[in-house]
Design an enzyme around this catalytic site. Structure first.
Site, PDB file in Angstrom:
ATOM      1  N   PHE A 152       0.772  -1.128   0.146  1.00 48.38           N
ATOM      2  CA  PHE A 152      -0.114   0.103   0.048  1.00 48.38           C
ATOM      3  C   PHE A 152       0.887   1.442  -0.118  1.00 48.38           C
ATOM      4  O   PHE A 152       0.343   2.333   0.321  1.00 48.38           O
ATOM      5  CB  PHE A 152      -0.955   0.071   1.336  1.00 48.38           C
ATOM      6  CG  PHE A 152      -1.951  -1.258   1.189  1.00 48.38           C
ATOM      7  CD1 PHE A 152      -2.913  -1.305   0.392  1.00 48.38           C
ATOM      8  CD2 PHE A 152      -1.585  -2.401   1.978  1.00 48.38           C
ATOM      9  CE1 PHE A 152      -3.825  -2.228   0.162  1.00 48.38           C
ATOM     10  CE2 PHE A 152      -2.389  -3.468   2.002  1.00 48.38           C
ATOM     11  CZ  PHE A 152      -3.692  -3.353   1.221  1.00 48.38           C
ATOM     12  N   LEU A 153       2.020   1.036  -0.245  1.00 44.79           N
ATOM     13  CA  LEU A 153       2.973   2.471  -0.190  1.00 44.79           C
ATOM     14  C   LEU A 153       2.685   3.375  -1.296  1.00 44.79           C
ATOM     15  O   LEU A 153       2.311   2.898  -2.219  1.00 44.79           O
ATOM     16  CB  LEU A 153       4.479   2.092  -0.363  1.00 44.79           C
ATOM     17  CG  LEU A 153       4.999   1.171  -1.256  1.00 44.79           C
ATOM     18  CD1 LEU A 153       5.157   2.164  -2.561  1.00 44.79           C
ATOM     19  CD2 LEU A 153       6.339   0.554  -1.023  1.00 44.79           C
ATOM     20  N   LYS A 204      -6.689  -5.303  -2.086  1.00 45.80           N
ATOM     21  CA  LYS A 204      -5.806  -4.117  -2.645  1.00 45.80           C
ATOM     22  C   LYS A 204      -6.559  -3.446  -3.602  1.00 45.80           C
ATOM     23  O   LYS A 204      -6.696  -2.047  -3.877  1.00 45.80           O
ATOM     24  CB  LYS A 204      -4.562  -5.039  -3.355  1.00 45.80           C
ATOM     25  CG  LYS A 204      -3.858  -4.341  -4.413  1.00 45.80           C
ATOM     26  CD  LYS A 204      -3.128  -3.046  -3.542  1.00 45.80           C
ATOM     27  CE  LYS A 204      -2.281  -2.249  -4.242  1.00 45.80           C
ATOM     28  NZ  LYS A 204      -1.626  -1.049  -3.962  1.00 45.80           N
ATOM     29  N   ASN A 208      -7.680   0.678  -3.599  1.00 45.51           N
ATOM     30  CA  ASN A 208      -7.262   1.417  -4.783  1.00 45.51           C
ATOM     31  C   ASN A 208      -8.552   2.124  -5.603  1.00 45.51           C
ATOM     32  O   ASN A 208      -8.386   3.407  -5.747  1.00 45.51           O
ATOM     33  CB  ASN A 208      -6.117   0.906  -5.741  1.00 45.51           C
ATOM     34  CG  ASN A 208      -4.836   1.152  -5.340  1.00 45.51           C
ATOM     35  OD1 ASN A 208      -4.776   1.866  -4.317  1.00 45.51           O
ATOM     36  ND2 ASN A 208      -3.982   0.762  -6.158  1.00 45.51           N
ATOM     37  N   CYS A 260      -0.740   3.308 -10.636  1.00 43.32           N
ATOM     38  CA  CYS A 260      -1.532   2.408  -9.857  1.00 43.32           C
ATOM     39  C   CYS A 260      -3.102   2.730 -10.122  1.00 43.32           C
ATOM     40  O   CYS A 260      -3.945   1.789 -10.547  1.00 43.32           O
ATOM     41  CB  CYS A 260      -1.204   2.273  -8.466  1.00 43.32           C
ATOM     42  SG  CYS A 260       0.499   2.261  -8.247  1.00 43.32           S
TER      43      CYS A 260
END
Ligand code: UGA
Length: 442
Positions: A152-153, A204, A208, A260
């Site tokens: 999650f960076l 994930k 996002n 992303c």
């Protein structure tokens, strides 16, 4: 713990470096010789604040090594982390060829009992595929467990995010393998989410997609604010005080970019489509973002009549500050639009200039070395990235360098009250325009 990391892109490199910094023995594997020798010398191949220093420190303290040799890279590894890229296919789905190759390499070159951890963002079900490839290719004496551990960076604060994340998600087949990965991260003191593999993979994408939804939602509200003469900053401040909403990630702007959100939102629409679910909401989020990125050129065209032969300053090229990453940056679409309309561009970015030049090219675009130079003699200025240097700019830079300062700020860098003291026509996102008493005749 002895850990190998395959792939030294953003996620792999930062993860490997941070794991070595919490006293694991880490080997990072990459196929690119030149990149490997640079990293071994403490030079990061990507621009990320603090990364060079942390690489050097851990290389010098013998906890971190880089290699192109798989056999050497996997020697003694108890955990192998897959952090290779998952680029977009033409239809928006994720290209898994690097993932599959990594799984084959692990089966071929590792030995003993290995936990294979997937950090790359992969469609739900991909870890099953990785497990099948490992099982099909494994040799005598090898055994594999597969764990999903999404990352999650954020670029620009990647080290801080890795060391201080909000959560570590661990999806595993067995409690034992999950616990082992939990132990690997234990010095970080971050809350864990222990779950099954499919749920971890989905966390994930859902995260996002939700963040991208927040941005498109706020951008839509900002578009309505502009028409109703409301101020998006007051609106989001008022919304954000409600703890159920929260005040973070509500900045209206020229749209989200990067490696992303654009890729993962499209991939999730595909993932849903594959199980016969039309993800209407997320499709709208993507459409809103496309329109938002195109908005400034439309506004400028309306304001100036046409852009043929006009000289336009573009301040900020990277998709966000503190990175040189140009992937899906708003500047790509904006400059493409300006070119199409026959305008010439003077572009500036403190870090991403060279990267931008290699991607955008030099047709109708000149790259300069300062904001002042970018503004010089232009008919209008577009602000696309909120670098500190741009936010801290003395406003008389616009009046000194432009004869009729006309500014479209896609990142709401300046306080409206402050602007009122200057002869600058200023349009931002979701806030009332500031127009000097005598409007410019551009
Ligand atoms: C994003 C996520 O924030 C990370 O949690 C995730 O790990 C990462 O994607 C990933 O999947 O690898 P990143 O793309 O580095 O991280 O950048 P963000 O800081 O999230 O910004 C993304 C885009 O959204 C930028 O273009 C930024 O300008 C835009 N943004 C962000 C807004 O327009 N408004 C906001 O309020 C926040």
């Amino acid at each position: 713990m002895n850990i190998s990391v395959i792939g030294t892109g953003y996620v792999g490199l930062v993860t490997g470096v941070c794991l070595s910094d919490i006293n694991h023995e880490v080997t990072c594997i990459d196929i690119d010789e030149a990149k490997v020798s640079k990293m071994q010398a403490g030079i990061s191949p990507i621009y990320e604040p603090g990364l060079d220093e942390l690489i050097l420190k851990n290389v010098q303290e013998n906890r971190l090594t880089f290699t192109t040799n798989h056999l050497e890279g996997f020697a003694g590894a108890e955990v192998v982390i897959i952090a290779v890229g998952t680029p977009q296919n033409q239809d928006g789905s994720a290209d898994l060829s690097y993932i599959k190759q990594a799984a084959r390499d692990i089966a071929q070159h590792s030995s003993g009992d290995v936990i294979v951890v997937t950090k790359s963002t992969v469609p739900v079900g991909t870890n099953d595929l990785i497990r099948d490839i490992l099982e099909d290719n494994k040799q005598d004496g090898q055994s594999f467990e597969v764990v999903s551990n999404p990352e999650f960076l954020r670029e620009g604060s990647a080290i801080y995010d890795t060391m201080n994340g909000d959560r570590i998600v661990i999806g595993s087949q067995t409690e034992e393998s999950g616990e082992k990965i939990k132990k690997m991260y234990s010095p970080l003191n971050i809350p864990y989410v222990m779950t099954d593999i499919h749920s971890a993979e989905m966390i994930k994408y859902a995260s996002n997609a939700y963040l991208a939804t927040k941005i498109s939602f706020v951008n839509e509200i900002s578009n309505i604010c502009e028409k109703l003469k409301a101020n998006i900053e007051d609106v989001t401040y008022g919304m954000g005080l409600d703890e159920r909403i929260g005040n973070r990630f509500l900045n209206a702007g020229i749209g989200y970019g990067g490696s992303c959100f654009p890729k993962d939102t499209k991939a999730l629409v595909q993932i849903a489509g594959n199980v016969d679910h039309k993800f209407d909401l997320l499709e709208s989020v993507i459409n809103v973002n496309n329109k938002q990125q195109a908005k400034q050129v439309e506004q400028l065209k309306d304001r100036l009549g046409n852009l043929q032969g006009k000289l336009i300053a573009v301040l900020g090229l990277a998709f966000k500050p503190n990175t040189d990453d140009m992937r899906e940056a708003a500047s790509l679409r904006v400059i493409e639009g300006l070119r199409r309309e026959g305008a010439n561009v003077q572009a500036y970015d403190p870090i991403a200039k060279e990267n931008a030049k290699s991607i955008i090219g030099t047709e109708q675009v000149t790259y300069v070395d300062s904001t002042r130079e970018a503004l010089r003699g232009t008919d209008a200025a577009l602000i696309l990235t909120e670098w500190d240097e741009i936010k801290d700019l003395e406003l008389d830079a616009f009046t000194l360098e432009m004869s009729n300062p006309l500014v479209y700020d896609g990142r709401n860098c300046y306080d409206l009250e402050r602007l009122k003291g200057y002869p600058i026509e200023y349009h931002s996102i979701g806030r009332p325009p500031v127009v000097p008493a005598v409007a410019h005749q551009v």
